[in-house]
Design an enzyme around this catalytic site. Structure first.
Site, PDB file in Angstrom:
ATOM      1  N   GLN A   1     164.381  -0.174 -31.686  1.00  0.00           N
ATOM      2  CA  GLN A   1     163.815  -1.507 -31.482  1.00  0.00           C
ATOM      3  C   GLN A   1     164.544  -2.520 -32.389  1.00  0.00           C
ATOM      4  O   GLN A   1     165.680  -2.274 -32.758  1.00  0.00           O
ATOM      5  CB  GLN A   1     162.302  -1.551 -31.726  1.00  0.00           C
ATOM      6  CG  GLN A   1     161.477  -0.822 -30.677  1.00  0.00           C
ATOM      7  CD  GLN A   1     161.416   0.681 -30.884  1.00  0.00           C
ATOM      8  OE1 GLN A   1     161.162   1.160 -31.960  1.00  0.00           O
ATOM      9  NE2 GLN A   1     161.643   1.427 -29.828  1.00  0.00           N
TER      10      GLN A   1
ATOM     11  N   THR B   1     156.133  -3.724 -31.737  1.00  0.00           N
ATOM     12  CA  THR B   1     155.886  -2.300 -31.572  1.00  0.00           C
ATOM     13  C   THR B   1     155.023  -1.830 -32.749  1.00  0.00           C
ATOM     14  O   THR B   1     154.570  -2.645 -33.548  1.00  0.00           O
ATOM     15  CB  THR B   1     157.213  -1.518 -31.412  1.00  0.00           C
ATOM     16  OG1 THR B   1     156.898  -0.179 -31.018  1.00  0.00           O
ATOM     17  CG2 THR B   1     158.049  -1.509 -32.702  1.00  0.00           C
TER      18      THR B   1
ATOM     19  N   ARG C   1     163.079  -3.087 -16.729  1.00  0.00           N
ATOM     20  CA  ARG C   1     162.587  -4.461 -16.574  1.00  0.00           C
ATOM     21  C   ARG C   1     163.691  -5.462 -16.926  1.00  0.00           C
ATOM     22  O   ARG C   1     164.468  -5.224 -17.866  1.00  0.00           O
ATOM     23  CB  ARG C   1     161.414  -4.722 -17.531  1.00  0.00           C
ATOM     24  CG  ARG C   1     160.172  -3.947 -17.197  1.00  0.00           C
ATOM     25  CD  ARG C   1     159.066  -4.253 -18.189  1.00  0.00           C
ATOM     26  NE  ARG C   1     159.351  -3.712 -19.521  1.00  0.00           N
ATOM     27  CZ  ARG C   1     158.539  -3.834 -20.565  1.00  0.00           C
ATOM     28  NH1 ARG C   1     157.401  -4.503 -20.450  1.00  0.00           N
ATOM     29  NH2 ARG C   1     158.842  -3.308 -21.725  1.00  0.00           N
TER      30      ARG C   1
ATOM     31  N   ASP D   1     167.411  -3.819 -28.213  1.00  0.00           N
ATOM     32  CA  ASP D   1     168.471  -3.849 -27.197  1.00  0.00           C
ATOM     33  C   ASP D   1     169.746  -4.527 -27.683  1.00  0.00           C
ATOM     34  O   ASP D   1     170.482  -5.103 -26.893  1.00  0.00           O
ATOM     35  CB  ASP D   1     167.984  -4.542 -25.904  1.00  0.00           C
ATOM     36  CG  ASP D   1     166.658  -3.994 -25.432  1.00  0.00           C
ATOM     37  OD1 ASP D   1     166.515  -2.767 -25.418  1.00  0.00           O
ATOM     38  OD2 ASP D   1     165.765  -4.792 -25.090  1.00  0.00           O
TER      39      ASP D   1
ATOM     40  N   GLY E   1     172.319  -3.039 -28.976  1.00  0.00           N
ATOM     41  CA  GLY E   1     173.505  -2.204 -28.758  1.00  0.00           C
ATOM     42  C   GLY E   1     173.687  -1.198 -29.884  1.00  0.00           C
ATOM     43  O   GLY E   1     174.804  -0.794 -30.205  1.00  0.00           O
ATOM     44  N   LYS E   2     172.576  -0.776 -30.460  1.00  0.00           N
ATOM     45  CA  LYS E   2     172.640   0.147 -31.604  1.00  0.00           C
ATOM     46  C   LYS E   2     173.278   1.476 -31.215  1.00  0.00           C
ATOM     47  O   LYS E   2     174.057   2.040 -31.968  1.00  0.00           O
ATOM     48  CB  LYS E   2     171.228   0.397 -32.158  1.00  0.00           C
ATOM     49  CG  LYS E   2     170.604  -0.851 -32.765  1.00  0.00           C
ATOM     50  CD  LYS E   2     169.175  -0.612 -33.201  1.00  0.00           C
ATOM     51  CE  LYS E   2     168.199  -0.459 -32.054  1.00  0.00           C
ATOM     52  NZ  LYS E   2     167.967  -1.642 -31.236  1.00  0.00           N
TER      53      LYS E   2
ATOM     54  N   ARG F   1     144.620   9.314 -39.145  1.00  0.00           N
ATOM     55  CA  ARG F   1     144.600  10.693 -39.650  1.00  0.00           C
ATOM     56  C   ARG F   1     144.004  11.686 -38.657  1.00  0.00           C
ATOM     57  O   ARG F   1     143.311  12.628 -39.009  1.00  0.00           O
ATOM     58  CB  ARG F   1     143.888  10.744 -41.005  1.00  0.00           C
ATOM     59  CG  ARG F   1     144.722  10.021 -42.052  1.00  0.00           C
ATOM     60  CD  ARG F   1     143.924   9.448 -43.153  1.00  0.00           C
ATOM     61  NE  ARG F   1     142.997   8.442 -42.679  1.00  0.00           N
ATOM     62  CZ  ARG F   1     142.116   7.841 -43.461  1.00  0.00           C
ATOM     63  NH1 ARG F   1     142.033   8.169 -44.727  1.00  0.00           N
ATOM     64  NH2 ARG F   1     141.306   6.920 -42.972  1.00  0.00           N
TER      65      ARG F   1
ATOM     66  N   SER G   1     181.889  -6.569 -30.648  1.00  0.00           N
ATOM     67  CA  SER G   1     181.942  -5.692 -29.491  1.00  0.00           C
ATOM     68  C   SER G   1     182.224  -6.535 -28.250  1.00  0.00           C
ATOM     69  O   SER G   1     181.622  -7.584 -28.054  1.00  0.00           O
ATOM     70  CB  SER G   1     180.616  -4.948 -29.355  1.00  0.00           C
ATOM     71  OG  SER G   1     180.594  -4.228 -28.153  1.00  0.00           O
ATOM     72  N   VAL G   2     183.191  -6.070 -27.443  1.00  0.00           N
ATOM     73  CA  VAL G   2     183.612  -6.867 -26.290  1.00  0.00           C
ATOM     74  C   VAL G   2     183.410  -6.108 -24.971  1.00  0.00           C
ATOM     75  O   VAL G   2     184.036  -6.417 -23.955  1.00  0.00           O
ATOM     76  CB  VAL G   2     185.087  -7.335 -26.436  1.00  0.00           C
ATOM     77  CG1 VAL G   2     185.209  -8.339 -27.566  1.00  0.00           C
ATOM     78  CG2 VAL G   2     186.024  -6.146 -26.668  1.00  0.00           C
ATOM     79  N   GLY G   3     182.540  -5.106 -24.983  1.00  0.00           N
ATOM     80  CA  GLY G   3     182.237  -4.353 -23.767  1.00  0.00           C
ATOM     81  C   GLY G   3     181.456  -3.112 -24.146  1.00  0.00           C
ATOM     82  O   GLY G   3     181.395  -2.749 -25.331  1.00  0.00           O
TER      83      GLY G   3
ATOM     84  N   GLY H   1     165.739   2.946 -25.887  1.00  0.00           N
ATOM     85  CA  GLY H   1     166.738   3.420 -24.928  1.00  0.00           C
ATOM     86  C   GLY H   1     168.094   3.077 -25.500  1.00  0.00           C
ATOM     87  O   GLY H   1     168.514   1.932 -25.460  1.00  0.00           O
ATOM     88  N   HIS H   2     168.749   4.050 -26.109  1.00  0.00           N
ATOM     89  CA  HIS H   2     170.051   3.778 -26.728  1.00  0.00           C
ATOM     90  C   HIS H   2     171.166   4.207 -25.779  1.00  0.00           C
ATOM     91  O   HIS H   2     171.281   5.370 -25.426  1.00  0.00           O
ATOM     92  CB  HIS H   2     170.151   4.494 -28.075  1.00  0.00           C
ATOM     93  CG  HIS H   2     169.234   3.896 -29.111  1.00  0.00           C
ATOM     94  ND1 HIS H   2     169.096   4.389 -30.370  1.00  0.00           N
ATOM     95  CD2 HIS H   2     168.410   2.815 -29.038  1.00  0.00           C
ATOM     96  CE1 HIS H   2     168.229   3.630 -31.035  1.00  0.00           C
ATOM     97  NE2 HIS H   2     167.795   2.678 -30.245  1.00  0.00           N
ATOM     98  N   THR H   3     171.953   3.205 -25.375  1.00  0.00           N
ATOM     99  CA  THR H   3     172.970   3.453 -24.352  1.00  0.00           C
ATOM    100  C   THR H   3     174.338   3.678 -24.994  1.00  0.00           C
ATOM    101  O   THR H   3     174.762   2.897 -25.838  1.00  0.00           O
ATOM    102  CB  THR H   3     173.037   2.242 -23.399  1.00  0.00           C
ATOM    103  OG1 THR H   3     171.708   1.981 -22.940  1.00  0.00           O
ATOM    104  CG2 THR H   3     173.940   2.509 -22.213  1.00  0.00           C
TER     105      THR H   3
HETATM  106  P1  IMP Z   1     155.764  -0.401 -27.195  1.00  0.00           P
HETATM  107  O1  IMP Z   1     156.468  -0.106 -28.464  1.00  0.00           O
HETATM  108  O2  IMP Z   1     156.242   0.431 -26.043  1.00  0.00           O
HETATM  109  O3  IMP Z   1     154.272  -0.398 -27.317  1.00  0.00           O
HETATM  110  O4  IMP Z   1     156.127  -1.905 -26.783  1.00  0.00           O
HETATM  111  C1  IMP Z   1     155.772  -3.018 -27.609  1.00  0.00           C
HETATM  112  C2  IMP Z   1     156.754  -4.162 -27.409  1.00  0.00           C
HETATM  113  O5  IMP Z   1     158.020  -3.786 -27.933  1.00  0.00           O
HETATM  114  C3  IMP Z   1     156.996  -4.547 -25.949  1.00  0.00           C
HETATM  115  O6  IMP Z   1     157.265  -5.941 -25.883  1.00  0.00           O
HETATM  116  C4  IMP Z   1     158.254  -3.776 -25.586  1.00  0.00           C
HETATM  117  O7  IMP Z   1     158.963  -4.378 -24.539  1.00  0.00           O
HETATM  118  C5  IMP Z   1     159.010  -3.855 -26.895  1.00  0.00           C
HETATM  119  N1  IMP Z   1     159.901  -2.722 -27.093  1.00  0.00           N
HETATM  120  C6  IMP Z   1     159.572  -1.461 -27.428  1.00  0.00           C
HETATM  121  N2  IMP Z   1     160.666  -0.694 -27.542  1.00  0.00           N
HETATM  122  C7  IMP Z   1     161.713  -1.493 -27.285  1.00  0.00           C
HETATM  123  C8  IMP Z   1     163.120  -1.268 -27.274  1.00  0.00           C
HETATM  124  O8  IMP Z   1     163.632  -0.180 -27.576  1.00  0.00           O
HETATM  125  N3  IMP Z   1     163.887  -2.348 -26.940  1.00  0.00           N
HETATM  126  C9  IMP Z   1     163.346  -3.561 -26.684  1.00  0.00           C
HETATM  127  N4  IMP Z   1     162.042  -3.806 -26.685  1.00  0.00           N
HETATM  128  C10 IMP Z   1     161.231  -2.783 -26.987  1.00  0.00           C
END
Ligand code: IMP
Length: 423
Positions: free
Chosen positions: A224, A239, A303, A13, A15-16, A143, A412-414, A40-42
């Site tokens: 991530q 992850t 969340r 998160d 800001g990629k 596999r 980045s400022v916004g 989730g890339h915004t």
């Molecule tokens: P999973 O990859 O969905 O199994 O999540 C494993 C952990 O990585 C959890 O703590 C998620 O909240 C975190 N996580 C997975 N993807 C992201 C992401 O894109 N941004 C931030 N946290 C992530």
């Protein structure tokens, strides 16, 4: 031509999406190399906000080719929804979006397995996004997985059925019982698979090799963050893929010597979503303010994100593991208005003061040691030039550059494309 790499240096998160979007004009190809719809890339421009999960962040740029690499895991259902959301932009998806045949597919039962596994963990749960990421990568390394290229085979449905049946036995094995309607899930899945099959599948490592030979510029887009890396992150609260620089080599088939610039993205403070240790986490009004001003809610799950001061110990670690050559500091504007800013420069660890990230960073083992800096009151969001930045922010940046030995090239400022200061 070499491949540049863009990575998040914290717990995701950072800001990629925005930075890829800003940088895309310099590249012919944008390639995602790991992760899946947990990301989730915004992107924000022209007053509209877009969230991409699997599709690379260069999709809105006219000339960029977007590649979903072999290291990515694809859920056809979520992919179809992303495509539906893009339909109003009249993009030539068949030409602009290429998919590696070696990318693995997330099946409906992978999602169910994720839910059953998390539910059975009770208090020790990872806080997974429940998108089926872990079980899909487990089938990949075990596999057993089904890959995009398998969809071109006559017997792919038999392969699907065999794996699905195995998953159902595994789901029954968990203590935690989960409710599901497989018929509904499968109807949705097979419909989405047909949409996926209408896209362009390629042998992506060969494609990228030829592109490099032809002098095309390539940007590998990470998902991530480094502290969620399966090897180097805060295991087991991570992850299931390599989010660090090496992941770009295995996730695209690009040789290590071909990587040129490594852009490291970090927030001016720290956030984390899901469970796991977070030494600089704030439980007070300051943390709540960061969350409110920074709109810190997960782009995939909604969340609330946990917030805290910048952790320089962890950031240094990420800079080193990735070999970062340029830094980009995001959300500087969110820190406006704090009288004092804190930066964690060391940890107290088992009675000793250390400045590296140890094996265990649980609260009982680690206490952050802070350096305090003067904050600034100015609103940064309308600033366009480096010279406009307040002195205290420049002091903050100088301090970080000295500690990290890497230049901070973008502030980045916004959230909008235009709210980007190049230094
Ligand atoms: P999973 O990859 O969905 O199994 O999540 C494993 C952990 O990585 C959890 O703590 C998620 O909240 C975190 N996580 C997975 N993807 C992201 C992401 O894109 N941004 C931030 N946290 C992530």
């Amino acid at each position: 031509m070499a491949v540049d790499l863009l990575l998040g240096l914290q717990w995701g998160d950072e800001g990629k999406g925005k930075i890829v979007d800003v940088l895309t004009k310099n590249y012919d190809i944008i390639a995602r190399f790991q992760g899946g719809p947990n990301a989730g890339h915004t992107l924000e421009f022209d007053g509209i906000k877009h969230v991409l999960h699997t599709i690379p962040s260069g999709i809105f740029h006219e000339n960029a080719i977007n590649l979903v690499g072999n290291g990515v895991v694809i859920d056809p259902v979520i992919f179809k929804k992303e495509l539906d959301n893009l339909s109003k932009f009249k993009l030539n998806i068949k030409e602009k979006l290429l998919i590696s045949r070696k990318a693995h597919l997330i099946l409906p039962t992978h999602r169910l397995l994720d839910a059953a596994s998390e539910a059975s963990k009770g208090k020790a749960k990872i806080g997974s996004t429940l998108k089926g990421i872990g079980p899909t990568y487990m089938d990949k390394t075990g596999r057993n997985g089904i890959r995009v290229g398998d969809l071109e085979l006559d017997d792919w449905k038999d392969r699907y059925t065999a794996l699905r049946d195995k998953h159902i036995d595994m789901i029954d094995f968990y203590d935690a019982k989960i409710e599901y309607n497989l018929d509904e899930l499968e109807t949705e899945f097979f419909k989405a698979v047909e949409v996926l099959k209408s896209l362009t599948f390629i042998d992506s490592e060969e494609y990228l090799y030829q592109a490099q030979q032809a002098g095309k510029s390539i940007l590998a887009e990470g998902a991530q963050g480094s502290l969620l890396d399966i090897d180097f992150g805060t295991y087991p609260y991570v992850t299931s893929s390599n989010t660090t620089a090496a992941g770009a080599c295995t996730g695209l088939g690009v040789a290590p010597g071909q990587i040129a610039e490594v852009f490291g993205i970090f927030k001016a403070y720290t956030t984390r979503v899901g469970s796991g240790p977070f030494p600089t986490e704030l439980f007070d009004e300051v943390g709540a303010t960061m969350g409110r001003v920074g709109n810190e809610f997960g782009a995939t799950t909604g969340r609330p994100r946990r917030c805290g001061w910048l952790d320089l110990v962890a950031l240094k670690y990420a800079v080193r593991v990735n070999g970062v050559t340029q830094l980009m500091m995001m959300k500087g504007d969110v820190l406006s208005g704090f009288d004092t800013l804190k930066i964690c420069t060391q940890y107290k660890y088992k009675g000793e003061v250390i400045d590296h990230l140890p094996y265990n960073i649980e609260p009982e083992n680690v206490e952050p040691v802070y350096t305090e800096m003067k904050g600034w009151a100015e609103d940064l969001t309308k600033m366009q030039e480096d010279e406009q930045l307040p002195k205290e922010l420049n002091d903050y940046i100088d301090f970080l550059e000295k500690e990290l030995h890497v230049p901070i090239k973008i502030v980045s400022v916004g959230p909008d494309r235009t709210q980007t200061i190049h230094r």
